[in-house]
Design a protein around this motif. Structure first.
Motif, PDB file in Angstrom:
ATOM      1  N   GLY A 295     133.081  -4.876  25.770  1.00  0.00           N
ATOM      2  CA  GLY A 295     132.134  -4.657  24.678  1.00  0.00           C
ATOM      3  C   GLY A 295     132.248  -3.277  24.077  1.00  0.00           C
ATOM      4  O   GLY A 295     132.139  -3.112  22.844  1.00  0.00           O
ATOM      5  N   ALA A 296     132.460  -2.259  24.911  1.00  0.00           N
ATOM      6  CA  ALA A 296     132.598  -0.896  24.397  1.00  0.00           C
ATOM      7  C   ALA A 296     133.847  -0.767  23.530  1.00  0.00           C
ATOM      8  O   ALA A 296     133.843  -0.046  22.523  1.00  0.00           O
ATOM      9  CB  ALA A 296     132.649   0.097  25.554  1.00  0.00           C
ATOM     10  N   THR A 297     134.909  -1.467  23.909  1.00  0.00           N
ATOM     11  CA  THR A 297     136.135  -1.447  23.096  1.00  0.00           C
ATOM     12  C   THR A 297     135.866  -2.042  21.718  1.00  0.00           C
ATOM     13  O   THR A 297     136.311  -1.506  20.689  1.00  0.00           O
ATOM     14  CB  THR A 297     137.251  -2.237  23.800  1.00  0.00           C
ATOM     15  OG1 THR A 297     137.499  -1.664  25.083  1.00  0.00           O
ATOM     16  CG2 THR A 297     138.531  -2.211  22.969  1.00  0.00           C
ATOM     17  N   MET A 298     135.122  -3.148  21.682  1.00  0.00           N
ATOM     18  CA  MET A 298     134.748  -3.759  20.403  1.00  0.00           C
ATOM     19  C   MET A 298     133.915  -2.794  19.562  1.00  0.00           C
ATOM     20  O   MET A 298     134.153  -2.638  18.354  1.00  0.00           O
ATOM     21  CB  MET A 298     133.945  -5.037  20.653  1.00  0.00           C
ATOM     22  CG  MET A 298     134.722  -6.160  21.302  1.00  0.00           C
ATOM     23  SD  MET A 298     133.634  -7.490  21.911  1.00  0.00           S
ATOM     24  CE  MET A 298     132.675  -7.837  20.442  1.00  0.00           C
ATOM     25  N   SER A 299     132.947  -2.152  20.191  1.00  0.00           N
ATOM     26  CA  SER A 299     132.067  -1.227  19.461  1.00  0.00           C
ATOM     27  C   SER A 299     132.836  -0.033  18.918  1.00  0.00           C
ATOM     28  O   SER A 299     132.619   0.392  17.775  1.00  0.00           O
ATOM     29  CB  SER A 299     130.935  -0.756  20.380  1.00  0.00           C
ATOM     30  OG  SER A 299     130.114  -1.827  20.777  1.00  0.00           O
ATOM     31  N   ILE A 300     133.728   0.524  19.737  1.00  0.00           N
ATOM     32  CA  ILE A 300     134.498   1.697  19.300  1.00  0.00           C
ATOM     33  C   ILE A 300     135.403   1.335  18.129  1.00  0.00           C
ATOM     34  O   ILE A 300     135.557   2.117  17.175  1.00  0.00           O
ATOM     35  CB  ILE A 300     135.310   2.264  20.478  1.00  0.00           C
ATOM     36  CG1 ILE A 300     134.359   2.873  21.516  1.00  0.00           C
ATOM     37  CG2 ILE A 300     136.311   3.308  19.992  1.00  0.00           C
ATOM     38  CD1 ILE A 300     135.038   3.294  22.806  1.00  0.00           C
ATOM     39  N   ALA A 301     135.986   0.144  18.162  1.00  0.00           N
ATOM     40  CA  ALA A 301     136.836  -0.291  17.041  1.00  0.00           C
ATOM     41  C   ALA A 301     136.008  -0.398  15.764  1.00  0.00           C
ATOM     42  O   ALA A 301     136.452   0.023  14.676  1.00  0.00           O
ATOM     43  CB  ALA A 301     137.486  -1.622  17.369  1.00  0.00           C
ATOM     44  N   ALA A 302     134.809  -0.956  15.874  1.00  0.00           N
ATOM     45  CA  ALA A 302     133.935  -1.069  14.697  1.00  0.00           C
ATOM     46  C   ALA A 302     133.491   0.313  14.220  1.00  0.00           C
ATOM     47  O   ALA A 302     133.400   0.562  13.011  1.00  0.00           O
ATOM     48  CB  ALA A 302     132.724  -1.937  15.032  1.00  0.00           C
ATOM     49  N   ILE A 303     133.203   1.213  15.159  1.00  0.00           N
ATOM     50  CA  ILE A 303     132.793   2.576  14.789  1.00  0.00           C
ATOM     51  C   ILE A 303     133.894   3.281  14.019  1.00  0.00           C
ATOM     52  O   ILE A 303     133.646   3.960  13.012  1.00  0.00           O
ATOM     53  CB  ILE A 303     132.405   3.375  16.055  1.00  0.00           C
ATOM     54  CG1 ILE A 303     131.076   2.849  16.622  1.00  0.00           C
ATOM     55  CG2 ILE A 303     132.300   4.861  15.749  1.00  0.00           C
ATOM     56  CD1 ILE A 303     130.717   3.432  17.961  1.00  0.00           C
ATOM     57  N   ILE A 304     135.135   3.129  14.465  1.00  0.00           N
ATOM     58  CA  ILE A 304     136.271   3.758  13.771  1.00  0.00           C
ATOM     59  C   ILE A 304     136.395   3.205  12.355  1.00  0.00           C
ATOM     60  O   ILE A 304     136.615   3.954  11.383  1.00  0.00           O
ATOM     61  CB  ILE A 304     137.575   3.531  14.562  1.00  0.00           C
ATOM     62  CG1 ILE A 304     137.526   4.297  15.895  1.00  0.00           C
ATOM     63  CG2 ILE A 304     138.785   3.973  13.741  1.00  0.00           C
ATOM     64  CD1 ILE A 304     138.689   4.002  16.813  1.00  0.00           C
ATOM     65  N   ALA A 305     136.243   1.879  12.213  1.00  0.00           N
ATOM     66  CA  ALA A 305     136.372   1.260  10.886  1.00  0.00           C
ATOM     67  C   ALA A 305     135.306   1.786   9.927  1.00  0.00           C
ATOM     68  O   ALA A 305     135.608   2.150   8.771  1.00  0.00           O
ATOM     69  CB  ALA A 305     136.268  -0.256  11.012  1.00  0.00           C
ATOM     70  N   PHE A 306     134.061   1.860  10.390  1.00  0.00           N
ATOM     71  CA  PHE A 306     132.997   2.336   9.510  1.00  0.00           C
ATOM     72  C   PHE A 306     133.050   3.851   9.324  1.00  0.00           C
ATOM     73  O   PHE A 306     132.566   4.363   8.303  1.00  0.00           O
ATOM     74  CB  PHE A 306     131.634   1.912  10.048  1.00  0.00           C
ATOM     75  CG  PHE A 306     131.282   0.498   9.713  1.00  0.00           C
ATOM     76  CD1 PHE A 306     130.865   0.150   8.436  1.00  0.00           C
ATOM     77  CD2 PHE A 306     131.394  -0.504  10.669  1.00  0.00           C
ATOM     78  CE1 PHE A 306     130.552  -1.156   8.112  1.00  0.00           C
ATOM     79  CE2 PHE A 306     131.090  -1.817  10.347  1.00  0.00           C
ATOM     80  CZ  PHE A 306     130.668  -2.145   9.075  1.00  0.00           C
ATOM     81  N   ALA A 338     121.854   0.614  23.692  1.00  0.00           N
ATOM     82  CA  ALA A 338     120.934  -0.512  23.827  1.00  0.00           C
ATOM     83  C   ALA A 338     121.511  -1.608  24.723  1.00  0.00           C
ATOM     84  O   ALA A 338     120.827  -2.124  25.619  1.00  0.00           O
ATOM     85  CB  ALA A 338     120.605  -1.076  22.447  1.00  0.00           C
ATOM     86  N   THR A 339     122.776  -1.987  24.459  1.00  0.00           N
ATOM     87  CA  THR A 339     123.373  -3.092  25.210  1.00  0.00           C
ATOM     88  C   THR A 339     123.640  -2.717  26.661  1.00  0.00           C
ATOM     89  O   THR A 339     123.293  -3.455  27.585  1.00  0.00           O
ATOM     90  CB  THR A 339     124.687  -3.534  24.539  1.00  0.00           C
ATOM     91  OG1 THR A 339     124.415  -3.944  23.204  1.00  0.00           O
ATOM     92  CG2 THR A 339     125.315  -4.696  25.305  1.00  0.00           C
ATOM     93  N   TRP A 340     124.258  -1.535  26.844  1.00  0.00           N
ATOM     94  CA  TRP A 340     124.707  -1.180  28.193  1.00  0.00           C
ATOM     95  C   TRP A 340     123.721  -0.303  28.954  1.00  0.00           C
ATOM     96  O   TRP A 340     123.910  -0.048  30.139  1.00  0.00           O
ATOM     97  CB  TRP A 340     126.078  -0.511  28.098  1.00  0.00           C
ATOM     98  CG  TRP A 340     126.995  -1.311  27.223  1.00  0.00           C
ATOM     99  CD1 TRP A 340     127.454  -0.981  25.993  1.00  0.00           C
ATOM    100  CD2 TRP A 340     127.516  -2.611  27.507  1.00  0.00           C
ATOM    101  NE1 TRP A 340     128.227  -1.984  25.472  1.00  0.00           N
ATOM    102  CE2 TRP A 340     128.289  -2.996  26.386  1.00  0.00           C
ATOM    103  CE3 TRP A 340     127.407  -3.484  28.591  1.00  0.00           C
ATOM    104  CZ2 TRP A 340     128.930  -4.228  26.336  1.00  0.00           C
ATOM    105  CZ3 TRP A 340     128.064  -4.711  28.537  1.00  0.00           C
ATOM    106  CH2 TRP A 340     128.814  -5.065  27.405  1.00  0.00           C
ATOM    107  N   GLY A 341     122.669   0.154  28.269  1.00  0.00           N
ATOM    108  CA  GLY A 341     121.654   0.949  28.945  1.00  0.00           C
ATOM    109  C   GLY A 341     120.327   0.231  29.094  1.00  0.00           C
ATOM    110  O   GLY A 341     119.510   0.626  29.926  1.00  0.00           O
ATOM    111  N   ILE A 342     120.110  -0.819  28.299  1.00  0.00           N
ATOM    112  CA  ILE A 342     118.852  -1.573  28.400  1.00  0.00           C
ATOM    113  C   ILE A 342     119.134  -3.021  28.790  1.00  0.00           C
ATOM    114  O   ILE A 342     118.666  -3.511  29.823  1.00  0.00           O
ATOM    115  CB  ILE A 342     118.071  -1.531  27.068  1.00  0.00           C
ATOM    116  CG1 ILE A 342     117.654  -0.095  26.718  1.00  0.00           C
ATOM    117  CG2 ILE A 342     116.832  -2.423  27.154  1.00  0.00           C
ATOM    118  CD1 ILE A 342     116.908   0.034  25.405  1.00  0.00           C
TER     119      ILE A 342
END
Length: 363
Positions: A295-306, A338-342
């Protein structure tokens, strides 16, 4: 190699997300609606040289144009954004037009059913509204009882258009007096259109939330995991709203789209986590950490794109790009907490509580 963040007392992971949520709720209170949801006019100009925004705003106020002025640099020159409040002439024109249309529709309905005895009862009121519209449009004419409804309707429509034309001229005149521009765009949101935007936005958010909740509960059929998914999505949106308040980003149609996109992305990562926690065999903490890496890999990829879109928006000064990318970046970073801390902590507590307790081996 990244250590497993869920080893040890993983419950402490909720501290930072909770603090961020409290801060987000505080800053979210300062969000202001944009032109789309507040109504008004947004004028964008391109100019050859930089202007003093405060001086220009003061000059426009002398001409009766109350609003805010922002200037910034472009790759090919400079730009000026002038945001004006709602015009009372437009507000009154919308009100008259709405009331006139209601009476006209009722009149047509009466005539279509052959109820001629009451067919003219609303005509005096319609004529009164029509003359009010002509006065508002500064048209020197008075409509009388002798004129037909079709003619009156055409005159009201023409006067309504002229009210908008007059408003555009009242804006362009003072601007041309103080600004020499190479291009101009005027975006006016009328009271009627603003109301439709607000109504559609409320419906979209409500229906999206209801469908998401129903889907999640049907899919998992377990209360705690389903609740954890919903909490994660709500936390993502809250983080994004806090970022909007902190950065001064108004609530507009582009930011609404970004918030809905964030909710969808959050559901994606939360469902990924929940599926692995509930369906796979093995140590719950290892399953949570394995889902975290994906999931973190998916999020980081989206963060880079935006982040790329955000940089482009800073260079081109396209407000739509800036609003969408800034809101998305804040929300995606918040999604990690939120996802990985809550969400992950709630699921771990739930899964571990369902495991059979180990009894000490008798000697």
């Amino acid at each position: 190699m990244i250590p497993n963040i869920y080893k040890g007392n993983y419950k402490l992971l909720v501290i930072i997300p909770i603090i961020l949520l409290i801060l987000s709720l505080y800053f979210a209170q300062s969000i202001k609606p944009g032109v789309d949801f507040r109504g008004g006019t947004l004028i964008k100009l391109t100019v050859d040289q930089n202007l003093d925004s405060k001086q220009l705003q003061a000059n426009l106020e002398k001409e009766g144009l109350q609003g805010t002025v922002i200037t910034y640099a472009l790759p090919t020159g400079y730009a000026v954004e002038i945001e004006l409040g709602q015009s009372m002439d437009l507000v009154n024109a919308e009100s008259i037009k709405t009331n006139f249309t209601k009476l006209l529709d009722a009149q047509v309905q009466k005539e279509s059913f052959g109820n001629l005895s009451n067919a003219t009862t609303d005509k005096p009121e319609m004529i009164k509204l029509a003359n009010q519209m002509l006065t508002l449009a500064r048209i020197q004419k008075t409509i009388t009882e002798d004129e037909g409804l079709n003619s009156i309707d055409k005159q009201v429509s023409a006067a309504y258009t002229k009210v908008y034309d007059n408003y555009q001229q009242s804006i362009s005149g003072p601007i041309q007096k103080y600004v020499k521009y190479t291009s101009i765009s005027v975006h006016t949101v009328s009271p009627l259109l603003r109301g439709k935007f607000v109504e559609k936005a409320e419906q979209t958010v409500l229906y999206s939330a209801i469908v998401s909740i129903i889907f999640v509960f049907i899919f998992f059929r377990t209360f705690v995991p389903s609740l954890a998914v919903i909490i994660g999505a709500a936390a993502d949106v809250t983080f994004a709203l806090g970022g909007m308040g902190l950065l001064g980003i108004p609530f507009t149609l582009p930011t609404l789209a970004a918030l809905l996109m964030l909710a969808g992305f959050s559901l994606d990562t939360d469902i990924l986590l929940t599926m692995r926690m509930l369906k796979r065999q093995g140590d719950p903490r290892e399953k949570a950490f394995d889902a975290f890496k994906t999931g973190a890999t998916m999020s980081i990829a989206a963060i880079i794109a935006f982040a790329v879109l955000f940089i482009i928006s800073l260079y081109t000064r396209i407000s739509t790009y800036y609003e969408i990318s800034a809101v998305a970046l804040v929300g995606l970073v918040g999604d990690l907490f939120a996802t990985w801390g809550i969400n992950a902590v709630i699921l771990l507590m739930y899964v571990e509580s369902k495991e059979p307790k180990k009894t000490p081996v008798e000697k």
